[in-house]
Design an enzyme around this catalytic site. Structure first.
Site, mmCIF file in Angstrom:
data_model
loop_
_atom_site.group_PDB
_atom_site.id
_atom_site.type_symbol
_atom_site.label_atom_id
_atom_site.label_comp_id
_atom_site.label_asym_id
_atom_site.label_seq_id
_atom_site.Cartn_x
_atom_site.Cartn_y
_atom_site.Cartn_z
ATOM 1 N N GLU A 166 51.176 41.692 47.428
ATOM 2 C CA GLU A 166 52.503 41.455 47.308
ATOM 3 C C GLU A 166 53.438 42.619 47.937
ATOM 4 O O GLU A 166 54.449 42.507 48.137
ATOM 5 C CB GLU A 166 52.805 41.273 45.767
ATOM 6 C CG GLU A 166 52.412 42.692 45.044
ATOM 7 C CD GLU A 166 52.484 42.275 43.574
ATOM 8 O OE1 GLU A 166 53.574 42.485 42.992
ATOM 9 O OE2 GLU A 166 51.409 42.032 42.883
ATOM 10 N N ARG A 203 35.942 48.025 40.430
ATOM 11 C CA ARG A 203 35.240 47.691 39.156
ATOM 12 C C ARG A 203 34.191 46.455 39.131
ATOM 13 O O ARG A 203 33.519 46.368 38.359
ATOM 14 C CB ARG A 203 36.569 47.250 38.301
ATOM 15 C CG ARG A 203 37.057 48.667 37.862
ATOM 16 C CD ARG A 203 38.376 48.555 36.883
ATOM 17 N NE ARG A 203 39.420 47.645 37.665
ATOM 18 C CZ ARG A 203 40.357 48.217 38.479
ATOM 19 N NH1 ARG A 203 40.287 49.581 38.721
ATOM 20 N NH2 ARG A 203 41.161 47.388 39.014
#
Length: 181
Positions: free
Chosen positions: A106, A69
């Site tokens: 994560e 993006r």
């Protein structure tokens, strides 16, 4: 969503054009969908204009956009401020010689790459993406550019998720966001 500069009516228009999708891509996530922003030509133009207003005249020679993006917002900003656009991509997407930077997520690791020779030592860069969450991707982009002697002036994102503390991971690197979610 709270705006960084609520006095500017463009911020409210941008914020209201972003769709929130609960439990995507997994339960507990509130996904910030910018595809609806892109469908709203006024809000999309406002987004680009706000970034251009901020960076015009700051002697930025490189706008580095993070896949995917950052590729949407980076090129029009680069053109408007007279800078080149450099894509920072996922592995094996760029032809030719690249340099890579691995970073932690994560749930594992990822890598971004940039063409060798796309930037030169001493250039001044803006790093752009649509959203900052934990800050891992932006940190990797900064590291990649700084390894070859580029000065990263600032990072910019349309949206920040402050509860994930990505800004803190950037340490002393400035971050500009339009919408704080």
């Amino acid at each position: 969503m709270a705006a960084q500069d609520e006095k500017d009516p463009r911020i409210a228009r941008i914020s209201s054009s972003i769709r929130i999708i609960p439990d995507f891509p997994k339960k507990g996530i509130l996904f910030q969908d910018i595809t609806t922003l892109l469908l709203d030509t006024k809000a999309f133009k406002d987004t680009i204009d706000l970034f251009v207003d901020r960076y015009k005249g700051k002697n930025i020679s490189v706008v580095a956009g993070i896949e995917a993006r950052g590729f949407i917002f980076g090129p029009p900003i680069a053109l408007a401020i007279g800078a080149k656009f450099v894509p920072l991509r996922k592995p094996k997407k760029l032809p030719g010689e690249v340099i890579s930077e691995e970073y932690s997520l994560e749930y594992g690791k990822d890598v971004i790459e940039m063409h060798v020779g796309a930037v030169q030592a001493g250039e001044r860069a803006l790093v752009i993406d649509d959203l900052i969450a934990t800050g891992g991707t932006l940190c990797a982009a900064i590291s990649l550019l700084e390894r070859v002697g580029v000065h990263v002036v600032e990072c910019a994102c349309v949206i920040e998720l402050p509860e994930l503390k990505g800004r803190e991971r950037l340490e002393d690197k400035p971050l500009f966001v339009l919408i704080s979610g």
